[in-house]
Design an enzyme around this catalytic site. Structure first.
Site, PDB file in Angstrom:
ATOM      1  N   CYS A 108       0.829  -1.205   0.000  1.00 40.38           N
ATOM      2  CA  CYS A 108       0.000   0.000   0.000  1.00 40.38           C
ATOM      3  C   CYS A 108       0.866   1.259   0.000  1.00 40.38           C
ATOM      4  CB  CYS A 108      -0.970  -0.004   1.179  1.00 40.38           C
ATOM      5  SG  CYS A 108      -0.194  -0.151   2.782  1.00 40.38           S
ATOM      6  N   HIS A 144      -1.601   1.419   7.370  1.00 44.43           N
ATOM      7  CA  HIS A 144      -2.127   1.308   6.007  1.00 44.43           C
ATOM      8  C   HIS A 144      -2.023   2.671   5.324  1.00 44.43           C
ATOM      9  CE1 HIS A 144      -4.328  -0.213   2.644  1.00 44.43           C
ATOM     10  NE2 HIS A 144      -5.364   0.589   2.825  1.00 44.43           N
TER      11      HIS A 144
END
Ligand SMILES: *[C@@H]1O[C@H](CO)[C@@H](O)[C@H](O)[C@H]1NC(C)=O
Ligand SMILES: [Zn+2]
Length: 346
Positions: free
Chosen positions: A19, A298
């Site tokens: 990510c 994230h």
């Protein structure tokens, strides 16, 4: 060459803890100057000393997928690009969570190296006896451009000035460094309340006292003395990448600050941190966010296209309104210098 572009609202597949890569690539994909350069493959027409521009090719291929008019694939797989990148930067081969900011630095640096037009490293002239700050800064900048010349430099390179002031003899000295991003400290708040980007910039450019042990040699006293150090921007880049330094490394661990830092979407004036008393305005076009903790984080991105903002969460792309942009997860901000002419502030 005419460019026909899709909407750019195409996601990137997460191929295992990637990510950080996806978020950074989306931000760069919305950096127009760089995107257009890659899509028309301008680098193919230029002569470089090196073999082939492997990483540039792989990166451009990803961007071509993201801006494809047909949008046949609504998700692009960055695997080939990531493999080429890891080959160039083995440090990123691990499976652990990587830092987006670090990735961005390595990526821009490697891309630049591949397409640097100044392959004949010119000899740096050593003796510079110049007394006026702007001339010294200009000379240093000229040296930089003699060694480094690429679209990356054109867009992202700026110059930082570090001034030292000796407290014993009052001697001033300056050093000038090239920067591709500004890493800002976040002020500590006992109340835990919010801070503004301006306060981070003020802290960054605040005069700092250095004691004898930590100060460099004073040129005039010829020894270490107590001095003050101050940072300012000597030369403004087209695109300024602002890194909110949320991660603090202490002796035993890394901790993350989740302080809410507010930032302007348009007309960020960096003039006060520069050499002259005039406004230097920037508009925001991309944000790289970090959610979660140091180890369980994230990354996502918010990017501005022709008309509006979208939220890029790996393969998913969803529209956003402007008031959804400001969160305490903002980590790297991408600002483009506005075309409006600089005006003298009075
Ligand atoms: C991003 O996508 C993941 C699933 O792929 C989801 O679990 C997560 O909640 C999403 N994050 C945001 C902020 O929407
Ligand atoms: Zn001195």
């Amino acid at each position: 060459e005419q460019l026909t572009l899709g909407s750019g609202r195409v996601g990137l597949r997460n191929i295992g803890n990637t990510c950080f890569l996806n978020a950074v690539v989306q931000c760069l994909s919305h950096t127009r100057g760089l995107r257009n350069y890659c899509l028309v493959k301008s680098y193919k027409h230029e002569k470089f000393s090196k073999e082939e521009a492997k990483l540039m090719d792989a990166f451009s291929q990803v961007l071509s997928g993201l801006w494809d008019v047909n949008e046949g694939d609504t998700v692009v797989n960055p695997r080939h690009f990531y493999n080429v990148f890891k080959e160039a930067v083995p440090y990123f081969s691990g499976f652990s969570q990587q830092d987006a900011q670090e990735f961005l630095r390595f990526l821009l640096d490697k891309l630049h190296t591949e397409i640097n037009l100044c392959f004949k490293k010119k000899k740096i002239f050593e003796t510079l006896v110049i007394f006026i700050i702007s001339e010294e800064a200009a000379a240093m900048w000229k040296k930089h451009l003699e060694r480094d010349d690429s679209i990356i430099v054109d867009l992202f390179s700026g110059q930082l000035r570090s001034s030292l002031h000796c407290s014993v003899c009052s001697h001033y000295s300056n050093t000038f460094d090239v920067f591709c991003d500004l890493s800002l400290p976040i002020p500590k708040r006992s109340s835990g309340g919010e801070v503004t980007l301006r306060e981070c910039l003020d802290l960054f450019s605040q005069e700092e006292k250095l004691d004898k042990e930590n100060s460099p040699m004073c040129e005039r006293c010829n020894r270490r003395t107590e001095c003050t150090k101050q940072l300012s921007i000597q030369r403004f880049p087209q695109v300024i990448v602002i890194h909110l330094n949320r991660f603090t490394t202490s002796r035993w661990s890394i901790s993350k600050s989740t302080v809410y830092v507010s930032f302007p979407l348009t007309n960020l004036d960096l003039g006060p941190y520069g050499p002259a008393d005039c406004a230097v305005l920037y508009n925001l076009y991309a944000i790289c966010n970090h959610a979660g903790t140091v180890n369980m984080g994230h990354y996502t991105a918010c990017c501005l296209d022709e008309n509006s903002w979208c939220f890029y969460n790996d393969s998913s792309v969803t529209p956003l309104t402007e008031n959804q942009l400001q969160t305490n997860q903002a980590y790297v901000l991408f600002y483009q210098r506005s075309n409006s002419t600089t005006t003298i502030r009075k």
